[in-house]
Design a protein around this motif. Structure first.
Motif, mmCIF file in Angstrom:
data_model
loop_
_atom_site.group_PDB
_atom_site.id
_atom_site.type_symbol
_atom_site.label_atom_id
_atom_site.label_comp_id
_atom_site.label_asym_id
_atom_site.label_seq_id
_atom_site.Cartn_x
_atom_site.Cartn_y
_atom_site.Cartn_z
ATOM 1 N N ARG A 181 3.760 10.542 -7.140
ATOM 2 C CA ARG A 181 4.838 11.048 -8.007
ATOM 3 C C ARG A 181 4.379 11.202 -9.456
ATOM 4 O O ARG A 181 5.105 11.754 -10.280
ATOM 5 N N ASN A 182 3.200 10.719 -9.746
ATOM 6 C CA ASN A 182 2.682 10.755 -11.113
ATOM 7 C C ASN A 182 2.023 12.110 -11.388
ATOM 8 O O ASN A 182 1.016 12.467 -10.781
ATOM 9 N N LYS A 183 2.591 12.875 -12.316
ATOM 10 C CA LYS A 183 2.069 14.215 -12.613
ATOM 11 C C LYS A 183 0.678 14.157 -13.227
ATOM 12 O O LYS A 183 -0.134 15.061 -13.017
ATOM 13 N N LYS A 184 0.391 13.110 -14.003
ATOM 14 C CA LYS A 184 -0.939 12.985 -14.586
ATOM 15 C C LYS A 184 -1.985 12.825 -13.493
ATOM 16 O O LYS A 184 -3.094 13.343 -13.601
ATOM 17 N N VAL A 218 -6.742 5.772 -0.600
ATOM 18 C CA VAL A 218 -5.914 6.732 0.126
ATOM 19 C C VAL A 218 -5.612 7.958 -0.740
ATOM 20 O O VAL A 218 -5.707 9.101 -0.296
ATOM 21 N N VAL A 219 -5.281 7.724 -1.994
ATOM 22 C CA VAL A 219 -4.898 8.855 -2.849
ATOM 23 C C VAL A 219 -6.108 9.607 -3.393
ATOM 24 O O VAL A 219 -5.955 10.662 -4.009
ATOM 25 N N SER A 220 -7.324 9.107 -3.172
ATOM 26 C CA SER A 220 -8.517 9.841 -3.616
ATOM 27 C C SER A 220 -8.890 10.955 -2.649
ATOM 28 O O SER A 220 -9.616 11.890 -3.021
ATOM 29 N N ILE A 257 0.834 -1.207 0.000
ATOM 30 C CA ILE A 257 0.000 0.000 0.000
ATOM 31 C C ILE A 257 0.867 1.255 0.000
ATOM 32 O O ILE A 257 0.644 2.193 -0.773
ATOM 33 N N LYS A 258 1.893 1.275 0.856
ATOM 34 C CA LYS A 258 2.780 2.439 0.916
ATOM 35 C C LYS A 258 3.494 2.654 -0.411
ATOM 36 O O LYS A 258 3.658 3.789 -0.875
ATOM 37 N N LEU A 259 3.918 1.566 -1.039
ATOM 38 C CA LEU A 259 4.596 1.660 -2.330
ATOM 39 C C LEU A 259 3.658 2.228 -3.388
ATOM 40 O O LEU A 259 4.044 3.113 -4.171
#
Length: 246
Positions: free
Chosen positions: A14-17, A107-109, A5-7
């Protein structure tokens, strides 16, 4: 699973898109669509102003962007590169891999939801009670898991070349038909009946109920949970099927 999950989270951030589509894109749409609407009159029978209605819609739209499109493309590419095959050589079980993908996507949402809400409060004059803000954040964040599971399923169902158009069709199709981009109040009656059973319509419906100060409808909750079970089950089945192929 926690390490995975952390990875996944660090790779996505790090993804600009990702930063553009999940953070800036829904905010830009929210500001552009609501720019010419000055009235605070309720939209159709929603009992919500345009600014309120579209704040939830664009927060939901941004959350779906980050968990569906990006998730499906990454998984399809990982399969082609042999990354998932390497993971299967570890002690990580199949259901653990699917759960890790869903959890990392959820998490990233969260940032996309917070940015849209901040835009509504700062630039569109949206005012809600503290409990409503917290309930909206929690509901839309938790609901994004449904579309994260769909992203995992699409990632395992499609090849690297086909995954993007399939994901985009699902993404825009569900967003438009479910009323995230256009209120369903303007739909023909037969189309409204279809929209009521789509996960995106139920997803936005929960948030709209909270904005009105109502208790979220049980029908919408049942629809979302049902889709979560279907999508997660499909993702797990496709994972096992992919395992038998390799």
């Amino acid at each position: 699973m926690n390490t995975l999950i952390k990875l996944e989270v660090s790779r996505t951030l790090r993804n600009k898109k990702f930063m553009f589509f999940s953070l800036l894109y829904p905010v830009m749409l929210y500001l552009m669509i609501s720019a010419g609407v000055k009235t605070k009159a309720p939209v159709g029978d929603t009992k919500l102003s345009f600014a309120l209605l579209y704040m939830v819609s664009m927060a939901s739209f941004g959350a779906i962007t980050s968990v569906l499109v990006g998730n499906s493309e990454r998984i399809a590419k990982e399969r082609e590169k042999g990354w998932t095959r390497q993971l299967r050589l570890t002690a990580l079980p199949g259901h653990g891999y699917v759960a890790a993908k869903i959890a990392s996507a959820a998490v990233v949402s969260l940032p996309s939801i917070l940015v849209v809400f901040a835009t509504g409060a700062l630039f569109k004059g949206v005012r809600l009670d503290a409990w409503q803000w917290l309930a909206l954040i929690g509901t839309i964040w938790a609901g994004s898991c449904v579309f994260a599971a769909l992203g995992v399923a699409i990632g395992y169902a499609a090849t690297g070349d086909a995954v993007r158009p399939i994901a985009m069709i699902a993404y825009f199709g569900l967003s438009i038909m479910g009323g995230l981009m256009f209120p369903t109040t303007g739909f023909p009656t037969w189309l409204k009946h279809i929209a009521e059973y789509l996960p995106t319509h139920a997803y936005a419906g929960l948030g709209q109920a909270i904005e009105r100060g109502d208790t979220p409808g049980g029908k919408n909750l049942v629809i979302l949970v049902s889709y979560l079970v279907i999508f997660a089950g499909a993702a797990a089945w496709l994972y096992r099927k992919d395992t038998r192929k390799s």
